[in-house]
Scaffold this active site. Structure first.
Site, PDB file in Angstrom:
ATOM      1  N   HIS A 153      17.469 -27.286  34.832  1.00 31.58           N
ATOM      2  CA  HIS A 153      17.822 -27.361  33.401  1.00 31.58           C
ATOM      3  C   HIS A 153      16.721 -27.710  32.935  1.00 31.58           C
ATOM      4  O   HIS A 153      15.688 -28.495  33.106  1.00 31.58           O
ATOM      5  CB  HIS A 153      19.216 -28.411  33.529  1.00 31.58           C
ATOM      6  N   GLU A 155      15.888 -30.209  30.806  1.00 32.09           N
ATOM      7  CA  GLU A 155      15.924 -32.090  30.988  1.00 32.09           C
ATOM      8  C   GLU A 155      15.172 -31.319  32.616  1.00 32.09           C
ATOM      9  O   GLU A 155      13.865 -32.579  32.505  1.00 32.09           O
ATOM     10  CB  GLU A 155      16.786 -32.703  31.050  1.00 32.09           C
ATOM     11  N   CYS A 179      23.533 -32.410  30.277  1.00 32.07           N
ATOM     12  CA  CYS A 179      25.320 -32.206  31.290  1.00 32.07           C
ATOM     13  C   CYS A 179      25.127 -33.985  32.319  1.00 32.07           C
ATOM     14  O   CYS A 179      23.949 -34.601  32.055  1.00 32.07           O
ATOM     15  CB  CYS A 179      24.901 -31.225  32.273  1.00 32.07           C
ATOM     16  N   CYS A 182      21.916 -33.755  34.495  1.00 30.61           N
ATOM     17  CA  CYS A 182      20.474 -34.411  33.686  1.00 30.61           C
ATOM     18  C   CYS A 182      20.571 -35.941  32.649  1.00 30.61           C
ATOM     19  O   CYS A 182      19.786 -36.797  32.676  1.00 30.61           O
ATOM     20  CB  CYS A 182      20.507 -33.519  32.249  1.00 30.61           C
TER      21      CYS A 182
END
Ligand SMILES: Nc1ccn([C@H]2C[C@H](O)[C@@H](COP(=O)(O)O)O2)c(=O)n1
Length: 247
Positions: A153, A155, A179, A182
Site C-alpha cells: 500500500h 502508506e 486499511c 496501514c
C-alpha cells in the site's frame, strides 16, 4: 491534447492537471490556474466531497501592463495564488499515485514532519523484485489470483521510503483512508494524524478495524476538502518560449 481521468491527473506534453473529477481543461501559456468548476447536479448527488467544495475560482496570470507601457512605480507585491501547504502535500501524494500500475485505484501517500518537511512518499505497487507483469491485478476471483495479498500500500511504501530517523508526530496525506494494516504501521511509527481524500471503502471490515485502532491509539484523521478540484502544472510557466515552437 489533454488526457482526462477521473480522480487522477491529466497530462499533456506541457501540462499536468491534478484533478479530483473531470472538468474543463484549464491552461494557457504563461498562466498558472487553480480553478473550481461547479459540480453538475448529478455529480453533486453522487459525490459528497465535491458538493462540499465551494464554487470559487482563483486565476492569476502574469498581468499585462494596464498603463500603455509607462513605467509602473507601484510596489511589487508577493504572489498571492500559491497553493497551501495541505494542497501541496496532497498534490505530491496524488502525483506519486500516478506511478501506480494498479488499474483500479491509484493511491499515493506523502508523510510530512512537524516542520512541514516531506519525509516519505509512496504509492501502491508490487514489492521490489516481484514482477508487476506476472503478479495479478484482478480485484475478484480466487484470493491468490487477486492483487490483494501482494500489493504494497501507498502508506506502507511511504513509511519504508522514509528519509528521517523517526516519523514521530508526522502527518500522512493519502488518497484513500488507510486499511487496518496501514493503520497498525502508522500507529507503530508514531504518526499523529491522517489526512485522506476518499473513504470509499469505509463499510468494509478492514476499514472499520482501522478506525477502531486509530481511535484507540488517539490518532486523528480527517478528510481533506480541497478549495479547488484541480491543480494545473503548466510546464510553460517557467519559460513560455520553451514550447512556443510547438503551439
Ligand atoms: N489506504 C490505501 C488503500 C488502498 N490502497 C491500495 C491497495 C490496492 O492496490 C488499491 C485498492 O484497490 P481497489 O480495491 O480499489 O481495486 O489501493 C492503498 O495503497 N492505500
Amino acid at each position: 491534447m489533454l488526457y482526462h481521468m477521473s480522480c487522477a491527473l491529466c497530462m499533456s506534453s506541457k501540462t499536468l492537471l491534478l484533478r479530483s473529477q473531470s472538468a474543463v481543461p484549464l491552461f494557457s501559456a504563461g498562466q498558472v490556474i487553480f480553478r473550481n468548476n461547479p459540480p453538475s447536479a448529478s455529480a453533486m448527488s453522487k459525490d459528497t466531497l465535491h458538493s462540499k467544495i465551494k464554487t470559487a475560482e482563483v486565476v492569476t496570470a502574469h498581468p499585462e501592463p494596464q498603463n500603455g507601457g509607462a513605467l509602473d512605480t507601484r510596489p511589487v507585491k508577493k504572489r498571492e495564488n500559491y497553493i497551501s501547504w495541505e494542497e501541496y502535500f496532497m498534490s505530491v501524494a496524488f502525483l506519486s499515485a500516478q506511478r501506480s500500475k494498479d488499474p483500479s485505484s491509484q493511491v499515493g501517500a506523502c508523510i510530512v514532519d512537524e516542520e512541514n518537511k516531506i519525509v516519505g512518499i509512496g504509492y501502491n505497487g508490487m514489492p521490489t523484485g516481484c514482477s508487476d507483469d506476472e503478479l495479478p491485478w484482478a480485484r475478484e476471483g480466487l484470493y491468490l489470483e487477486t492483487k490483494y495479498p501482494y500489493v504494497v500500500h501507498a502508506e506502507q511504501n511511504a513509511i519504508m521510503n522514509r528519509n528521517a530517523a523517526s516519523l514521530k508526530n508526522c502527518i500522512v496525506y493519502v488518497g484513500l483512508f488507510p486499511c487496518n494494516e496501514c493503520a497498525k504501521l502508522c500507529i507503530q511509527a508514531g504518526i499523529k494524524e491522517i489526512v485522506f481524500v476518499s473513504d470509499k471503502y469505509k463499510d468494509q471490515e478492514v476499514f472499520i478495524a482501522s478506525r477502531r485502532l486509530l481511535d484507540m491509539a488517539g490518532i486523528k484523521y480527517r478528510q481533506f476538502i480541497p478549495r479547488s478540484r484541480s491543480i494545473v502544472l503548466n510546464f510553460d510557466v517557467i519559460d513560455p518560449a520553451l514550447f512556443a515552437a510547438q503551439t
